[in-house]
Design a protein around this motif. Structure first.
Motif: not given
Length: 72
Positions: A45-72
């Motif tokens: 939902n547009s309220r739940n996404q926000q631009f973070a940064q621009q990188g290079d085009p990535n043909s492996d974009w499907l493998d980029t989903l990540q969750q915030r790392p746990e704080s130690s």
């Protein structure tokens, strides 16, 4: 070449997901995104996404989903 790592300290509080689209744009997500129907993009939902940064085009974009790392 893998995408540059995200600086999670810049992510808004409570925005615990990130992913890169095929065009290289990274977004923070408040909820876990899903694959866009048109391909090449992650969607939430547009309220739940926000631009973070621009990188290079990535043909492996499907493998980029990540969750915030746990704080130690």
């Amino acid at each position: 070449m893998p995408p540059a790592p995200l600086n999670w300290s810049l992510a808004p509080e409570g925005w615990n997901w990130a992913a890169q689209d095929a065009d290289g744009k990274w977004y923070w997500y408040r909820t876990e995104p899903v694959l866009g129907i048109g391909g090449g993009i992650w969607r939430s939902n547009s309220r739940n996404q926000q631009f973070a940064q621009q990188g290079d085009p990535n043909s492996d974009w499907l493998d980029t989903l990540q969750q915030r790392p746990e704080s130690s």
